[in-house]
Design a protein around this motif. Structure first.
Motif, PDB file in Angstrom:
ATOM      1  N   ARG A  95       0.840  -1.117   0.121  1.00 21.61           N
ATOM      2  CA  ARG A  95       0.074   0.179   0.112  1.00 21.61           C
ATOM      3  C   ARG A  95       0.868   1.319   0.097  1.00 21.61           C
ATOM      4  O   ARG A  95       1.935   1.262   0.803  1.00 21.61           O
ATOM      5  N   LEU A  96       0.418   2.215  -0.860  1.00 23.17           N
ATOM      6  CA  LEU A  96       1.336   3.426  -0.954  1.00 23.17           C
ATOM      7  C   LEU A  96       0.427   4.659  -0.699  1.00 23.17           C
ATOM      8  O   LEU A  96      -0.808   4.376  -1.116  1.00 23.17           O
ATOM      9  N   ALA A  97       1.058   5.707  -0.150  1.00 23.99           N
ATOM     10  CA  ALA A  97       0.359   7.023  -0.176  1.00 23.99           C
ATOM     11  C   ALA A  97       1.301   7.939  -0.209  1.00 23.99           C
ATOM     12  O   ALA A  97       2.308   7.984   0.398  1.00 23.99           O
ATOM     13  N   LEU A  98       0.820   9.230  -1.013  1.00 24.86           N
ATOM     14  CA  LEU A  98       1.472  10.419  -1.166  1.00 24.86           C
ATOM     15  C   LEU A  98       1.085  11.376  -0.617  1.00 24.86           C
ATOM     16  O   LEU A  98      -0.103  11.843  -0.537  1.00 24.86           O
ATOM     17  N   VAL A  99       1.676  12.087   0.372  1.00 22.73           N
ATOM     18  CA  VAL A  99       1.264  13.114   1.271  1.00 22.73           C
ATOM     19  C   VAL A  99       1.837  14.399   0.855  1.00 22.73           C
ATOM     20  O   VAL A  99       3.229  14.373   0.805  1.00 22.73           O
ATOM     21  N   ASN A 100       1.165  15.653   0.743  1.00 21.65           N
ATOM     22  CA  ASN A 100       1.833  16.950   0.617  1.00 21.65           C
ATOM     23  C   ASN A 100       2.385  17.181   2.092  1.00 21.65           C
ATOM     24  O   ASN A 100       2.134  16.897   2.880  1.00 21.65           O
ATOM     25  N   ILE A 101       3.074  18.343   1.771  1.00 21.80           N
ATOM     26  CA  ILE A 101       3.651  18.875   3.099  1.00 21.80           C
ATOM     27  C   ILE A 101       2.925  19.570   4.365  1.00 21.80           C
ATOM     28  O   ILE A 101       3.304  19.522   5.576  1.00 21.80           O
ATOM     29  N   VAL A 102       1.594  19.835   3.758  1.00 17.55           N
ATOM     30  CA  VAL A 102       0.700  20.209   4.559  1.00 17.55           C
ATOM     31  C   VAL A 102       0.100  19.080   5.342  1.00 17.55           C
ATOM     32  O   VAL A 102      -0.561  19.227   6.570  1.00 17.55           O
ATOM     33  N   GLY A 103       0.157  17.808   4.905  1.00 19.92           N
ATOM     34  CA  GLY A 103      -0.332  16.667   5.570  1.00 19.92           C
ATOM     35  C   GLY A 103      -1.476  16.071   4.981  1.00 19.92           C
ATOM     36  O   GLY A 103      -2.377  15.015   5.281  1.00 19.92           O
ATOM     37  N   THR A 104      -1.769  16.405   3.697  1.00 17.34           N
ATOM     38  CA  THR A 104      -3.327  15.883   2.950  1.00 17.34           C
ATOM     39  C   THR A 104      -2.449  14.719   2.088  1.00 17.34           C
ATOM     40  O   THR A 104      -1.745  15.061   1.274  1.00 17.34           O
ATOM     41  N   ILE A 105      -3.076  13.618   2.208  1.00 18.31           N
ATOM     42  CA  ILE A 105      -2.796  12.458   1.414  1.00 18.31           C
ATOM     43  C   ILE A 105      -3.648  12.914  -0.104  1.00 18.31           C
ATOM     44  O   ILE A 105      -4.623  12.840  -0.159  1.00 18.31           O
ATOM     45  N   VAL A 106      -2.633  12.944  -1.064  1.00 15.21           N
ATOM     46  CA  VAL A 106      -3.149  13.430  -2.221  1.00 15.21           C
ATOM     47  C   VAL A 106      -3.325  12.367  -3.240  1.00 15.21           C
ATOM     48  O   VAL A 106      -4.237  12.322  -4.384  1.00 15.21           O
ATOM     49  N   ASP A 107      -2.800  10.906  -2.912  1.00 16.33           N
ATOM     50  CA  ASP A 107      -3.238   9.795  -3.653  1.00 16.33           C
ATOM     51  C   ASP A 107      -2.475   8.452  -3.055  1.00 16.33           C
ATOM     52  O   ASP A 107      -1.831   8.530  -2.074  1.00 16.33           O
ATOM     53  N   GLU A 108      -3.483   7.287  -3.231  1.00 19.67           N
ATOM     54  CA  GLU A 108      -3.067   6.155  -2.655  1.00 19.67           C
ATOM     55  C   GLU A 108      -3.406   5.060  -3.307  1.00 19.67           C
ATOM     56  O   GLU A 108      -4.215   5.156  -4.207  1.00 19.67           O
ATOM     57  N   SER A 109      -2.743   3.962  -3.198  1.00 20.70           N
ATOM     58  CA  SER A 109      -2.956   2.831  -4.228  1.00 20.70           C
ATOM     59  C   SER A 109      -2.690   1.511  -3.331  1.00 20.70           C
ATOM     60  O   SER A 109      -1.951   1.479  -2.240  1.00 20.70           O
ATOM     61  N   GLU A 110      -3.209   0.489  -3.648  1.00 21.95           N
ATOM     62  CA  GLU A 110      -2.888  -0.848  -3.169  1.00 21.95           C
ATOM     63  C   GLU A 110      -2.854  -1.836  -4.222  1.00 21.95           C
ATOM     64  O   GLU A 110      -3.506  -1.971  -5.092  1.00 21.95           O
ATOM     65  N   SER A 111      -1.775  -2.796  -4.044  1.00 18.69           N
ATOM     66  CA  SER A 111      -1.431  -3.743  -5.024  1.00 18.69           C
ATOM     67  C   SER A 111      -0.860  -5.066  -4.424  1.00 18.69           C
ATOM     68  O   SER A 111      -0.387  -5.079  -3.267  1.00 18.69           O
ATOM     69  N   ALA A 112      -1.502  -6.476  -4.923  1.00 15.79           N
ATOM     70  CA  ALA A 112      -0.994  -7.447  -4.294  1.00 15.79           C
ATOM     71  C   ALA A 112       0.370  -7.733  -4.589  1.00 15.79           C
ATOM     72  O   ALA A 112       1.080  -7.063  -5.746  1.00 15.79           O
ATOM     73  N   SER A 113       1.413  -8.299  -3.958  1.00 11.65           N
ATOM     74  CA  SER A 113       2.645  -8.245  -3.917  1.00 11.65           C
ATOM     75  C   SER A 113       3.186  -9.629  -4.861  1.00 11.65           C
ATOM     76  O   SER A 113       4.253  -9.770  -5.290  1.00 11.65           O
ATOM     77  N   ARG A 114       1.880 -10.296  -5.094  1.00 11.43           N
ATOM     78  CA  ARG A 114       2.064 -11.357  -6.253  1.00 11.43           C
ATOM     79  C   ARG A 114       3.281 -12.461  -5.850  1.00 11.43           C
ATOM     80  O   ARG A 114       3.630 -12.982  -6.836  1.00 11.43           O
ATOM     81  N   GLY A 115       3.334 -12.391  -4.597  1.00 13.80           N
ATOM     82  CA  GLY A 115       4.515 -13.585  -4.320  1.00 13.80           C
ATOM     83  C   GLY A 115       5.809 -13.306  -4.515  1.00 13.80           C
ATOM     84  O   GLY A 115       6.592 -13.989  -4.268  1.00 13.80           O
ATOM     85  N   LEU A 116       6.136 -11.984  -4.796  1.00 22.95           N
ATOM     86  CA  LEU A 116       7.621 -11.502  -5.016  1.00 22.95           C
ATOM     87  C   LEU A 116       8.149 -11.432  -3.826  1.00 22.95           C
ATOM     88  O   LEU A 116       7.668 -10.819  -2.875  1.00 22.95           O
ATOM     89  N   SER A 117       9.554 -11.363  -3.962  1.00 23.06           N
ATOM     90  CA  SER A 117      10.424 -11.007  -2.857  1.00 23.06           C
ATOM     91  C   SER A 117      11.754 -10.444  -3.187  1.00 23.06           C
ATOM     92  O   SER A 117      12.170 -10.599  -4.472  1.00 23.06           O
ATOM     93  N   GLY A 118      12.540 -10.064  -2.282  1.00 24.93           N
ATOM     94  CA  GLY A 118      13.859  -9.682  -2.672  1.00 24.93           C
ATOM     95  C   GLY A 118      13.842  -8.451  -3.626  1.00 24.93           C
ATOM     96  O   GLY A 118      12.999  -7.733  -3.569  1.00 24.93           O
ATOM     97  N   ALA A 119      14.783  -8.480  -4.618  1.00 24.25           N
ATOM     98  CA  ALA A 119      14.925  -7.288  -5.540  1.00 24.25           C
ATOM     99  C   ALA A 119      13.696  -7.344  -6.257  1.00 24.25           C
ATOM    100  O   ALA A 119      13.238  -6.061  -6.696  1.00 24.25           O
ATOM    101  N   ALA A 120      13.054  -8.381  -6.651  1.00 18.44           N
ATOM    102  CA  ALA A 120      11.737  -8.393  -7.524  1.00 18.44           C
ATOM    103  C   ALA A 120      10.539  -7.499  -6.793  1.00 18.44           C
ATOM    104  O   ALA A 120       9.770  -6.882  -7.300  1.00 18.44           O
ATOM    105  N   LEU A 121      10.489  -7.477  -5.582  1.00 21.58           N
ATOM    106  CA  LEU A 121       9.572  -6.790  -4.657  1.00 21.58           C
ATOM    107  C   LEU A 121       9.927  -5.397  -4.753  1.00 21.58           C
ATOM    108  O   LEU A 121       8.969  -4.508  -4.781  1.00 21.58           O
ATOM    109  N   LEU A 122      11.188  -5.160  -4.514  1.00 18.68           N
ATOM    110  CA  LEU A 122      11.467  -3.638  -4.668  1.00 18.68           C
ATOM    111  C   LEU A 122      11.305  -3.045  -5.790  1.00 18.68           C
ATOM    112  O   LEU A 122      10.989  -1.810  -6.004  1.00 18.68           O
TER     113      LEU A 122
END
Length: 396
Positions: A95-122
């Motif tokens: 899960r990701l969220a982008l917040v501006n300096i004032v504290g407002t979340i301007v966008d967020e997303s959710e994605s399955a990790s698809r069983g990835l790990s290590g460098a592939a997950l990064l």
């Protein structure tokens, strides 16, 4: 422009901090009002605002009328001046969220990790961030800092992830370095349950509470603790690793030494094994919970025993840190049936009245906590005196 980069005198840094603290928490105001509220002279405040405006952190909001026809310019923090990322890097979901300096979340997303790990997950995290920046039209160089919440504990010497058996081969990487390269920004890493505790204390059911606890039950289990408004981390960052409490299962078994006795008993795998022992069937935990709600005896027995053991954990946490409230989170912990059964079991093992509630933020708790950690660290990095060990408050 980072205030600390120019090394202004500490007194000027304190003045900048005081002005930004008010603008972030109370909103737009004039230089005269800022001077009055901070106790600084009008001349000093004018210089502070000029510096902040030239640096792009503050902008003119408008003009307000005063007494006898006087008018004053009001200033506000520039929302687009900088951004921070909050990342919940879980075993199955990112899960990701982008917040501006004032504290407002301007966008967020959710994605399955698809069983990835290590460098592939990064690499997946990198791609998700790039997609978010493209979607919002925000330049990468505007993202000044990221906070990543993940199970386990990061070794400060090697940067490797420890005590995270559900995260695959991430434990073999320098996680901080890898995330910094993937995100293209300075990165801080925090335990996911600690982040959830912060999230609930910022935007959830523990808002305004100085002493609280967050117990997560799901694929794994964990505890986040806040004492006097500060996260309790321990000497090695491993405070709250309740998986290894020696009850619920044989603490001397090989699996308990690897995963922790209590996690073996009340983690997702333990619930599945308990149900299978009674019914002879293999089911996902969510299905066991559904059957328990519907009155299936085997499923209800498995969930009730899990709740009974969790009630002992709640009593243990209450005895150790005396929190004002204990929040239950995770896919299992926040389930209404589990919360009810835990609360019903408590009077049998304690005479204390323990406040227990389900997480208000639900699956977003860790991500919101990561956002709060990133935002707070960004404010302190930019506007708080680097020579003083004080911290700015999070905006509400």
């Amino acid at each position: 422009m980072n205030q600390s980069m120019n090394n202004p005198p500490v007194l000027r840094q304190i003045s900048v901090r005081a002005a930004m603290d008010l603008l972030l928490h109370e909103g737009p105001m004039s230089r005269a009002t800022l001077a009055k509220k901070t106790g600084l002279s009008k001349q000093t405040m004018s210089e502070v605002i000029r510096t902040l405006e030239e640096s792009g952190w503050v902008q003119v909001k408008g003009i307000v009328s005063g007494k006898v026809g006087r008018s004053a310019i009001t200033y506000e923090v520039s929302p687009e001046a900088g951004f921070a990322l909050g990342v919940d890097l879980g075993a199955t979901t990112v899960r990701l969220a982008l917040v501006n300096i004032v504290g407002t979340i301007v966008d967020e997303s959710e994605s399955a990790s698809r069983g990835l790990s290590g460098a592939a997950l990064l690499s997946l995290v990198h791609d998700l961030v790039e997609a978010m920046l493209t979607r919002t039209g925000i330049a990468r160089d505007k993202v000044l800092l990221a906070a990543v919440a993940t199970p386990g504990v990061v070794d400060p010497a090697s940067g490797a992830l420890m005590l995270a058996p559900n995260m695959g081969d991430l434990s073999g990487l320098d996680l901080v370095k890898g995330l910094s390269e993937a995100l293209g920004a300075r990165v801080i890493v925090e335990n996911d349950i600690n982040a959830a505790m912060v999230g609930e204390s910022w935007k959830g059911c523990s808002a305004g509470i100085e002493n609280g606890a967050f117990i997560s039950l799901g694929t794994g289990i964990g505890l986040g603790m806040m004492i006097n408004g500060k996260l309790m981390k321990g000497a090695h960052g491993a405070a709250g690793e309740i998986s290894y409490l020696p009850f619920g299962a044989d603490p001397y078994s090989g699996e308990s030494l690897e995963r922790g006795a209590l996690e073996c008993a009340i983690g997702a795998r333990g619930i599945q094994e308990r149900y299978r022992a009674v019914s002879g069937q293999e089911l996902a935990v969510r299905d066991i919970l559904e059957r328990a709600e519907a009155g299936n005896e085997a499923a209800f027995a498995a969930i009730a025993e899990t709740a009974r053991l969790t009630a002992l954990l709640v009593v243990s946490v209450d005895a150790m840190i005396d929190p004002e409230k204990i929040v239950l989170g995770g896919n299992v912990g926040r389930h209404p049936l589990m919360v009810r059964l835990i609360c019903e079991a408590l009077p049998s093992c304690t005479r204390r009245q323990i406040a227990v509630e389900a997480s208000l933020l639900g699956p977003r708790a860790t991500m919101v906590g990561a956002v709060a950690l990133a935002l707070n660290q960004l404010h302190n990095m930019l506007f708080s005196p680097q020579a003083l060990p004080s911290e700015m408050r999070l905006p509400g």
